[in-house]
Design a protein around this motif. Structure first.
Motif, PDB file in Angstrom:
ATOM      1  N   ARG A 174     -10.741   4.066 -66.297  1.00  0.00           N
ATOM      2  CA  ARG A 174     -11.666   4.227 -65.172  1.00  0.00           C
ATOM      3  C   ARG A 174     -11.657   2.984 -64.302  1.00  0.00           C
ATOM      4  O   ARG A 174     -11.704   3.066 -63.079  1.00  0.00           O
ATOM      5  CB  ARG A 174     -13.089   4.445 -65.701  1.00  0.00           C
ATOM      6  CG  ARG A 174     -13.286   5.854 -66.136  1.00  0.00           C
ATOM      7  CD  ARG A 174     -14.729   6.117 -66.413  1.00  0.00           C
ATOM      8  NE  ARG A 174     -14.846   7.514 -66.799  1.00  0.00           N
ATOM      9  CZ  ARG A 174     -15.894   8.006 -67.426  1.00  0.00           C
ATOM     10  NH1 ARG A 174     -16.900   7.218 -67.725  1.00  0.00           N
ATOM     11  NH2 ARG A 174     -15.936   9.274 -67.742  1.00  0.00           N
ATOM     12  N   ARG A 175     -11.613   1.820 -64.997  1.00  0.00           N
ATOM     13  CA  ARG A 175     -11.643   0.560 -64.279  1.00  0.00           C
ATOM     14  C   ARG A 175     -10.464   0.475 -63.291  1.00  0.00           C
ATOM     15  O   ARG A 175     -10.604   0.012 -62.168  1.00  0.00           O
ATOM     16  CB  ARG A 175     -11.589  -0.590 -65.285  1.00  0.00           C
ATOM     17  CG  ARG A 175     -12.017  -1.914 -64.693  1.00  0.00           C
ATOM     18  CD  ARG A 175     -11.642  -3.049 -65.596  1.00  0.00           C
ATOM     19  NE  ARG A 175     -12.018  -2.765 -66.987  1.00  0.00           N
ATOM     20  CZ  ARG A 175     -11.445  -3.362 -68.040  1.00  0.00           C
ATOM     21  NH1 ARG A 175     -10.482  -4.236 -67.866  1.00  0.00           N
ATOM     22  NH2 ARG A 175     -11.838  -3.083 -69.261  1.00  0.00           N
ATOM     23  N   PHE A 205     -11.145   2.529 -60.341  1.00  0.00           N
ATOM     24  CA  PHE A 205     -12.190   1.878 -59.559  1.00  0.00           C
ATOM     25  C   PHE A 205     -11.603   0.758 -58.701  1.00  0.00           C
ATOM     26  O   PHE A 205     -11.886   0.646 -57.503  1.00  0.00           O
ATOM     27  CB  PHE A 205     -13.250   1.321 -60.523  1.00  0.00           C
ATOM     28  CG  PHE A 205     -14.529   0.951 -59.854  1.00  0.00           C
ATOM     29  CD1 PHE A 205     -15.449   1.923 -59.499  1.00  0.00           C
ATOM     30  CD2 PHE A 205     -14.828  -0.372 -59.584  1.00  0.00           C
ATOM     31  CE1 PHE A 205     -16.636   1.597 -58.894  1.00  0.00           C
ATOM     32  CE2 PHE A 205     -16.012  -0.711 -58.956  1.00  0.00           C
ATOM     33  CZ  PHE A 205     -16.922   0.276 -58.618  1.00  0.00           C
ATOM     34  N   LEU A 237     -18.361   1.354 -53.052  1.00  0.00           N
ATOM     35  CA  LEU A 237     -18.764   1.312 -54.464  1.00  0.00           C
ATOM     36  C   LEU A 237     -19.151   2.681 -55.000  1.00  0.00           C
ATOM     37  O   LEU A 237     -18.617   3.143 -56.002  1.00  0.00           O
ATOM     38  CB  LEU A 237     -19.951   0.357 -54.639  1.00  0.00           C
ATOM     39  CG  LEU A 237     -19.631  -1.126 -54.765  1.00  0.00           C
ATOM     40  CD1 LEU A 237     -20.900  -1.918 -55.023  1.00  0.00           C
ATOM     41  CD2 LEU A 237     -18.636  -1.343 -55.897  1.00  0.00           C
ATOM     42  N   TRP A 246     -17.165   4.927 -57.677  1.00  0.00           N
ATOM     43  CA  TRP A 246     -17.776   5.172 -58.975  1.00  0.00           C
ATOM     44  C   TRP A 246     -17.774   6.665 -59.281  1.00  0.00           C
ATOM     45  O   TRP A 246     -17.455   7.107 -60.370  1.00  0.00           O
ATOM     46  CB  TRP A 246     -19.204   4.611 -58.963  1.00  0.00           C
ATOM     47  CG  TRP A 246     -19.964   4.879 -60.218  1.00  0.00           C
ATOM     48  CD1 TRP A 246     -19.787   4.287 -61.425  1.00  0.00           C
ATOM     49  CD2 TRP A 246     -21.022   5.817 -60.381  1.00  0.00           C
ATOM     50  NE1 TRP A 246     -20.664   4.795 -62.337  1.00  0.00           N
ATOM     51  CE2 TRP A 246     -21.449   5.734 -61.727  1.00  0.00           C
ATOM     52  CE3 TRP A 246     -21.666   6.716 -59.530  1.00  0.00           C
ATOM     53  CZ2 TRP A 246     -22.480   6.524 -62.228  1.00  0.00           C
ATOM     54  CZ3 TRP A 246     -22.692   7.492 -60.028  1.00  0.00           C
ATOM     55  CH2 TRP A 246     -23.094   7.395 -61.365  1.00  0.00           C
ATOM     56  N   ARG A 247     -18.102   7.463 -58.223  1.00  0.00           N
ATOM     57  CA  ARG A 247     -18.076   8.919 -58.409  1.00  0.00           C
ATOM     58  C   ARG A 247     -16.663   9.386 -58.735  1.00  0.00           C
ATOM     59  O   ARG A 247     -16.451  10.228 -59.603  1.00  0.00           O
ATOM     60  CB  ARG A 247     -18.569   9.621 -57.146  1.00  0.00           C
ATOM     61  CG  ARG A 247     -20.062   9.654 -56.995  1.00  0.00           C
ATOM     62  CD  ARG A 247     -20.713  10.458 -58.087  1.00  0.00           C
ATOM     63  NE  ARG A 247     -20.394  11.878 -57.976  1.00  0.00           N
ATOM     64  CZ  ARG A 247     -21.208  12.762 -57.408  1.00  0.00           C
ATOM     65  NH1 ARG A 247     -22.370  12.388 -56.941  1.00  0.00           N
ATOM     66  NH2 ARG A 247     -20.850  14.033 -57.319  1.00  0.00           N
ATOM     67  N   CYS A 264     -14.123   7.754 -60.052  1.00  0.00           N
ATOM     68  CA  CYS A 264     -13.497   7.354 -61.307  1.00  0.00           C
ATOM     69  C   CYS A 264     -14.136   8.089 -62.484  1.00  0.00           C
ATOM     70  O   CYS A 264     -13.687   7.954 -63.619  1.00  0.00           O
ATOM     71  CB  CYS A 264     -13.530   5.838 -61.490  1.00  0.00           C
ATOM     72  SG  CYS A 264     -15.146   5.186 -61.833  1.00  0.00           S
ATOM     73  N   ARG A 265     -15.194   8.876 -62.214  1.00  0.00           N
ATOM     74  CA  ARG A 265     -15.763   9.679 -63.287  1.00  0.00           C
ATOM     75  C   ARG A 265     -15.136  11.070 -63.351  1.00  0.00           C
ATOM     76  O   ARG A 265     -15.562  11.930 -64.119  1.00  0.00           O
ATOM     77  CB  ARG A 265     -17.271   9.785 -63.112  1.00  0.00           C
ATOM     78  CG  ARG A 265     -17.974   8.538 -63.626  1.00  0.00           C
ATOM     79  CD  ARG A 265     -19.449   8.624 -63.385  1.00  0.00           C
ATOM     80  NE  ARG A 265     -19.966   9.928 -63.783  1.00  0.00           N
ATOM     81  CZ  ARG A 265     -21.048  10.477 -63.237  1.00  0.00           C
ATOM     82  NH1 ARG A 265     -21.679   9.844 -62.292  1.00  0.00           N
ATOM     83  NH2 ARG A 265     -21.479  11.649 -63.640  1.00  0.00           N
TER      84      ARG A 265
END
Lengths: 404, 432
Positions: B347-348, B351, B414, B418-419, B421-422
């Motif tokens: 995920r990182r 991101f 941001l 964030w959305r 990478c989920r």
């Protein structure tokens, strides 16, 4: 058109919906407040001066020994009156939109206990009030024996004319004729009421105090010299003004003409309000940029949703929905989002207005601005969504058979 | 990895040029408008005397009767002539000077040509050393010359050039109003902005003063003064009377301890004057250092502060706009993201990749914002306000613009990143 399915779809895109609604709310709040500020500035700029501005000009002399004032004034007035086209020339201290020379706080009693406010004392020689063209609505204009020379700041006891807005402030509902005002030892008896006579510097005062002026008749002297009011036909005034400056320069070669303060009243009015004009222009720019950005945001998001839902649109078309149905779907969706934004925006607009009123000199937002702002944003939203919605309506039913 | 992400970001931006263009335009307009107003505010609230300002103080002792000036909190800011004389004579600070603005008709030296008006200042001797005023030639006058009402003048560089050209002037004579003055000094380049030492209620960003005369001399010759003359009582409007405030007063105090001692002295002075029946208000002497004085006097006009808030509000709208657009853009690539996730990207990683893409938009927006800000500052310079000529971008503001643009766009990126990478890997692959 059923709203249920649209709401269900929006619930799936909660974040984006909320963001666009927030943007519209902010735009609504800024739009209403900026429009109200523009209206304030325009109202200030269009203040009724009460005088015949376009027929008036002023010439200001300085740099001479005040003991020679009688000679200077006599020669200057003679030179001004000799200019063809000049209807009258007189002395006036404090010029509407020009030099301020008599701002002072007054009291309504001799003991100086009841403060009446800070007002403008216009001091004028015979003929000056008539030249200004100020309308006397009650009592009388100054008479020949009202004009006396003086040696202090002001004539010690003079019959004066007062504007109706100042009279109403000092003695609400009462007849001001015969009443008196004091400035320290100076005493003034009110003998006439003027419809309007603006302060020299109206932008610096609250809206309800911009007409707080009185007219004090006086004869020229060492304390009242060098500031002249010219009246001429508006059509020839610019030429008269040029000739007048030349005539004074010729008649009084050793006296300084204060060119910064010698102008027609129309020019003075323009320069007094140039900051307001610049601010109003800036606010219009902000509104335009804001509406543009908001529209771009709506277009961007709607385009994205149309592209994302191509397949679903195809399926709906294949199941019998007309192009109009698809078009109306996106239009209704936009209407709902914008409405949501406007509801938030109205609250925000009132909140921002209250904050501005606290920190800056801003007047209360007239409530009818809110529905007007709402209609503007609804129209903006519909305009912005039109192109993406038309693109959606053009999706052929066969799209349903294609894989994503 | 960074280079790879950069490539990915560039590729993605190029794939949807319209959306990218909209975002760059939005952030450019928002940043440009904000930086225009921040720059104006920055130059207006700048330190007019860097290096010396921390040692300069303005004593405020209010001799007005009770109840007077309740509508205007600044009506008691100036000093009366007797109080200024007393403070000068007490000599409790390292340097102290009283001053007032004025203007005078100047007669051309050659004798022909019309006299013209120039703004100037009437000051006492310490003015020049206290404010570290640079001289091109000569210097100021002494306290003795103040007392002797010397007919001397210090000229500004512009007026000197206008009157004498490039010729040496020390000792020559200038005719002001109806008296002759001997030139003893010519100023170098000195443009403190705001003009802190003047009566700030009457234009803090005035033109430079073109001549300086001893205050006593100006009073004796009754030259023209400018600025507020506020009187009460029955003494009329005599400038030398104890009931008229009109003078500005500055003192130089090297350390905070000395400033504390001076404030104490002012309180004592107030009490002592009360014994003589003056200063009816409760004792409340204040001593402002230069920067607090500027803040107290509100030299930044309300219009400018309001314009800053407008610009920041506009930036906020632009940022919300970009958040929505980035959200749309990133989620549209759910397929691509889920493939990367399925192939082992954490995920990182996603991101960071999306963050770099946002920063790229920010950089482009910042560059556009700089252009918009330069345009905005140019338009401010065309405005009639006295401070307009100050509106110039300097290096800190330039880097500030770029930094603000990048920070704003990364912040805006941001939430969407964030959305994005989920996005669960498997589910997205299944629907393909």
């Amino acid at each position: 058109m059923q709203i249920q399915p649209i709401l269900a779809a929006l619930r799936r895109h909660r974040l984006a919906t909320v963001l666009i609604a927030l943007e519209i709310a902010l735009a609504c709040a800024v739009l209403c407040n900026a429009c109200s500020m523009i209206a304030d500035r325009l109202a200030a700029m269009h203040i009724n001066s009460g005088v015949d501005e376009n027929a008036l000009a002023t010439v200001h002399l300085t740099g001479y020994d005040l003991t020679k004032s009688a000679d200077v004034d006599a020669r200057a007035l003679a030179a001004l009156r000799s200019v063809p086209g000049v209807q009258s020339a007189s002395l006036l201290y404090s010029i509407p939109f020009g030099l301020r020379q008599g701002t002072a706080g007054i009291t309504t009693d001799a003991a100086g206990q009841h403060f009446g406010g800070v007002i403008e004392f216009y001091i004028g020689s015979p003929g000056s009030l008539r030249a200004l063209g100020v309308q006397v609505i009650a009592g009388r204009a100054p008479q020949a024996d009202d004009f006396h020379p003086f040696s202090g700041l002001l004539p010690e006891e003079a019959p004066i004319q007062i504007t109706q807005s100042l009279a109403e402030h000092l003695w609400p509902g009462a007849n001001p004729l015969g009443k008196q005002i004091w400035l320290d030892k100076y005493r003034f008896r009110i003998v006439g009421v003027l419809k309007n006579l603006v302060r020299p510097d109206p932008p610096g005062w609250p809206a309800n105090q911009r007409q707080w002026s009185v007219f004090v008749p006086a004869q020229p002297g060492p304390q009242f010299t060098g500031s002249y009011l010219l009246r001429a036909d508006p059509r020839v005034l610019p030429r008269v003004m040029r000739d007048a400056l030349a005539a004074v320069a010729k008649a009084l070669p050793d006296v300084v003409i204060d060119r910064d303060n010698s102008h027609t009243l129309t020019e003075l009015r323009n320069s007094v309000f140039r900051n307001d004009r610049a601010m109003a222009g800036l606010l219009v720019g902000v509104i335009a940029a804001l509406l543009l950005v908001t529209a771009l945001g709506i277009i961007g998001l709607a385009s994205f949703w149309v592209a994302q839902r191509r397949r679903q649109i195809g399926i709906r078309r294949a199941l019998g929905a007309t192009r109009g149905d698809i078009l109306r779907y996106f239009q209704t969706e936009n209407f709902l989002i914008v409405t949501f934004g406007i509801v938030l925006g109205v609250v925000l607009a009132i909140g921002i207005n209250l904050a501005l009123m606290k920190w800056f000199e801003v007047s209360r937002l007239p409530y009818w601005y809110l529905p007007v702002g709402a209609i503007v944003l609804w129209l903006l939203g519909q305009l912005a969504v039109l192109a993406p919605a038309l693109r959606a309506a053009a999706v052929p039913p066969v799209e349903a058979t294609r894989s994503a | 990895m960074f280079g790879y992400y950069l490539n990915l970001a560039l590729y993605s931006l190029k794939r949807s040029p319209v959306l990218t263009g909209l975002m760059v335009l939005a952030i450019g307009l928002g940043i440009g408008a904000s930086m225009t107003m921040i720059t104006v505010l920055h130059v207006m609230s700048d330190d007019p005397l860097p290096g010396r300002s921390t040692q300069l103080y303005y004593p405020r002792i209010d001799p007005q009767p009770l109840g007077r000036g309740d509508t205007n909190p600044h009506s008691g800011d100036n000093l009366t002539w007797p109080d200024a004389q007393n403070l000068l004579r007490a000599n409790r600070a390292e340097r102290q000077a009283a001053m007032s603005a004025g203007s005078a008709a100047v007669y051309p030296v050659s004798g022909d040509g019309q006299p013209f008006f120039v703004p100037g200042h009437y000051v006492t001797a310490d003015f020049f050393p206290m404010f570290d005023v640079p001289f091109r030639a000569g210097g100021g006058w002494t306290r003795e010359q103040d007392q002797q009402r010397a007919r001397v003048v210090v000229l500004g560089a512009d007026l000197k050039r206008k009157l004498f050209g490039d010729a040496p002037v020390l000792g020559r004579t200038v005719h002001l109003k109806d008296a002759d003055f001997s030139v003893i000094g010519v100023l170098g380049a000195w443009h403190p902005q705001p003009k802190f030492y003047a009566d700030l209620d009457h234009g803090a960003f005035d033109k430079d003063d073109q001549f300086f005369l001893p205050l006593q001399t100006a009073l004796d010759l009754s030259l023209a003064f400018r600025g507020q003359l506020s009187c009460w009582g029955s003494g009329g409007d005599s400038r030398k009377g104890p009931d008229c405030t009109w003078l500005q007063f500055w003192v130089q105090l090297a350390t905070p301890a000395k400033a504390q001692a001076y404030r104490q002295f002012l309180d004592d002075y107030w009490r002592q004057q009360q014994d003589h029946g003056r200063f009816p208000r409760p004792v409340d002497a204040r001593l402002y250092d230069l920067m607090s004085w500027l803040a107290y006097k509100g030299v930044v006009p309300g219009d400018v502060r309001m314009q800053l808030w407008l610009a920041l509000g506009f930036l906020l709208v632009c940022m919300i706009n970009i958040v929505a657009l980035l959200l749309a853009k990133f989620l549209r690539r759910s397929g691509e993201i889920s493939v990367r996730r399925a192939m082992g990207a954490r995920r990182r990683d996603i991101f960071v990749q999306l963050g770099i893409e946002s920063a790229l938009i920010g950089m482009a927006g910042g560059a556009l914002g700089l252009l918009v800000a330069e345009l905005g500052l140019w338009s401010v310079r065309q405005r009639p306000d006295a401070y307009a000529h100050l509106a110039q971008m300097d290096a800190p503001m330039l880097f500030g613009t770029l930094a603000l643009a990048i920070v704003a766009s990364v912040l805006a990126g941001l939430l969407p990143a964030w959305r994005a990478c989920r996005v669960p890997p498997a589910l997205q692959l299944k629907t393909q």
